[in-house]
Design a protein around this motif. Structure first.
Motif, PDB file in Angstrom:
ATOM      1  N   LEU A 139       0.830  -1.209   0.000  1.00  0.00           N
ATOM      2  CA  LEU A 139       0.000   0.000   0.000  1.00  0.00           C
ATOM      3  C   LEU A 139       0.864   1.259   0.000  1.00  0.00           C
ATOM      4  O   LEU A 139       0.503   2.258   0.611  1.00  0.00           O
ATOM      5  N   SER A 185      -1.350   3.276  -2.485  1.00  0.00           N
ATOM      6  CA  SER A 185      -2.755   2.876  -2.615  1.00  0.00           C
ATOM      7  C   SER A 185      -3.517   3.249  -1.346  1.00  0.00           C
ATOM      8  O   SER A 185      -2.930   3.324  -0.263  1.00  0.00           O
ATOM      9  N   ARG A 196      -8.259  -0.353   0.408  1.00  0.00           N
ATOM     10  CA  ARG A 196      -8.018  -1.638  -0.259  1.00  0.00           C
ATOM     11  C   ARG A 196      -8.060  -2.808   0.723  1.00  0.00           C
ATOM     12  O   ARG A 196      -8.169  -3.965   0.325  1.00  0.00           O
ATOM     13  N   PRO A 245      -8.742  -9.513  -7.310  1.00  0.00           N
ATOM     14  CA  PRO A 245      -8.028  -8.224  -7.379  1.00  0.00           C
ATOM     15  C   PRO A 245      -7.435  -7.909  -8.746  1.00  0.00           C
ATOM     16  O   PRO A 245      -6.995  -6.777  -8.977  1.00  0.00           O
ATOM     17  N   GLY A 284     -12.934   0.081  -1.259  1.00  0.00           N
ATOM     18  CA  GLY A 284     -11.539  -0.106  -1.624  1.00  0.00           C
ATOM     19  C   GLY A 284     -11.321  -0.569  -3.049  1.00  0.00           C
ATOM     20  O   GLY A 284     -10.310  -1.194  -3.358  1.00  0.00           O
ATOM     21  N   GLN A 285     -12.239  -0.235  -3.946  1.00  0.00           N
ATOM     22  CA  GLN A 285     -12.149  -0.702  -5.326  1.00  0.00           C
ATOM     23  C   GLN A 285     -11.758   0.450  -6.238  1.00  0.00           C
ATOM     24  O   GLN A 285     -12.560   0.970  -7.017  1.00  0.00           O
ATOM     25  N   ASP A 286     -10.498   0.854  -6.152  1.00  0.00           N
ATOM     26  CA  ASP A 286     -10.038   1.968  -6.970  1.00  0.00           C
ATOM     27  C   ASP A 286      -9.728   1.537  -8.404  1.00  0.00           C
ATOM     28  O   ASP A 286      -9.222   2.325  -9.196  1.00  0.00           O
TER      29      ASP A 286
END
Length: 397
Positions: free
Chosen positions: A126, A129, A133, A270, A295-297
């Motif tokens: 991360l 990020s 996530r 993912p 958390g779904q970028d």
């Protein structure tokens, strides 16, 4: 066949002391060494030219490629092929141009310090990020190993865990693993992190207090903020089954509403991506909020009406039309989509039902009528109240 001109060397915090004989020989024989300033500082003086890898990382690839023809070492952290630079470099070169000499990854070192089974632990990087996530992984008893940007990010993660309702989780802070500055400390997320955490740092989390997201599609409607324009959970489960998601695939969710179908698609694996196409700005904004919360970028929101809004989107392997299907859009999809693309359309109105029925007669596929009822008050008692039936057409073009 000529020897590879590039050697990717995994370097730990103990510098050359922890390197294999092959890695030491590659560094001694190198004409140029490329790496982050921290990695370069760990090496003793040598005759090799030293080149700092620039930021952002992608800017370093042209620098590296200009060194072709010389004997070059690229330094990376630990195992270069576990959340590391190795795979990025390898994709830019032919297999004959490079070789790799890995060291233990920070995840392996952390597992050995904590006594955790690495094959039963979720490992995430991360650095750049969002903490969100972690949402799909917040299950009671889950063990997470997370690399972070710097020491200050540890307190940010602790606050995020508390806000996510898992403030009782036990957090281990592992600094400079494998080197003389190594330190391992523990705290409860809600109590806040130590103030003097130094880089490089890895955080291990033992999740406590989380029910977690269900693993199967058809999650409760309340999982997604919505204004009522949402594919209801039972229909959504059947829709995802018809879309048949597979790792690495891309979905177009046309007439996305709350984005629930696209987000359930992304939660499957993912490596998957999706584009949610929505004409109303307020709903498009809500989709983006739902994506952040889960958390779904990897979700791209395309504001506009199909088919115009489909221009420039990456090629999909599956397409869902949850609203707005008409002859013009169907004709466009037939002409645009590659053979083998899976198309699923849900029809509620008689007009759309007639369209998908005719399309199924012409293109094949399956028709499914979904009739759902829920109990509602009926005087002093209860009775079944039927929702509008949904006709689902699914076809592989």
């Amino acid at each position: 066949m000529a020897d590879p001109w590039l050697t990717i060397v995994g370097l730990g915090e103990d510098g050359p002391d922890g390197l294999s004989a092959a890695s030491l020989r590659a560094i001694e024989e190198a004409e140029a060494i490329v790496g982050a300033p921290r990695h370069l500082s760990l090496l003793p003086a040598s005759r090799a030219e030293r080149i700092e890898w620039p930021v952002p990382f992608a800017d370093g690839l042209p620098v590296l490629l200009r060194l072709r023809g010389r004997r070059v070492v690229a330094l990376a952290s630990g195992d270069p092929f576990w959340h590391g630079a190795g795979s990025v470099i390898a994709r830019a070169l032919s297999p004959a141009e490079w070789t790799a000499l890995p060291a233990p990854s920070c995840f392996s070192l952390a597992a050995s310090r904590l006594g955790w089974a690495l094959d039963e632990t979720t490992c995430l990087a991360l650095h750049a990020s969002p903490f969100a996530r972690l949402v799909p992984h917040l299950h009671e008893g889950a063990r997470l190993l997370v690399t972070l940007r710097d020491g200050a990010a540890v307190d940010g993660l602790a606050r995020w865990l508390a806000e996510a309702g898992v403030g009782e989780s036990r957090v281990h802070v592992l600094e400079a693993l494998g080197g003389p500055r190594e330190r391992v400390r523990r705290f409860i997320a809600s109590s806040g992190a130590p103030a003097d955490v130094v880089h490089p740092v890895l955080v291990a989390v033992e999740v406590s207090g989380a029910a977690g997201l269900a693993l199967a599609p058809g999650r409760p409607d309340t999982t997604f903020a919505n204004d009522g324009q949402i594919t209801k959970a039972p229909v959504r489960a059947l829709t995802l089954a018809a879309l048949a998601p597979r790792p690495g695939e891309t979905l177009w969710d046309i007439g996305a509403g709350s984005g629930s179908v696209a987000l359930e698609w992304l939660l499957c694996h993912p490596s998957m991506t999706a584009a949610a196409v929505e004409a109303r700005p307020d709903r498009a904004a809500r989709i983006e909020e739902n994506a952040r919360a889960l958390g779904q970028d990897r979700l791209h929101v395309a504001l506009g009406r199909a088919p115009e809004a489909l221009e420039g989107l990456p090629e999909p392997q599956a397409v869902f039309v949850g609203g707005g299907l008409d002859e013009r859009l169907l004709d466009h999809l037939e002409a645009r989509l590659s053979p083998g693309t899976r198309l699923v359309a849900n029809a509620v109105t008689l007009e759309t039902e007639a369209l998908v029925t005719q399309a199924q007669a012409r293109l094949g596929g399956q028709l499914l009528r979904i009739d759902l009822s829920e109990p509602q008050p009926l005087g002093r008692f209860r009775g079944w109240k039927a929702a509008y039936p949904v006709v689902q057409w699914s076809v592989t073009l």
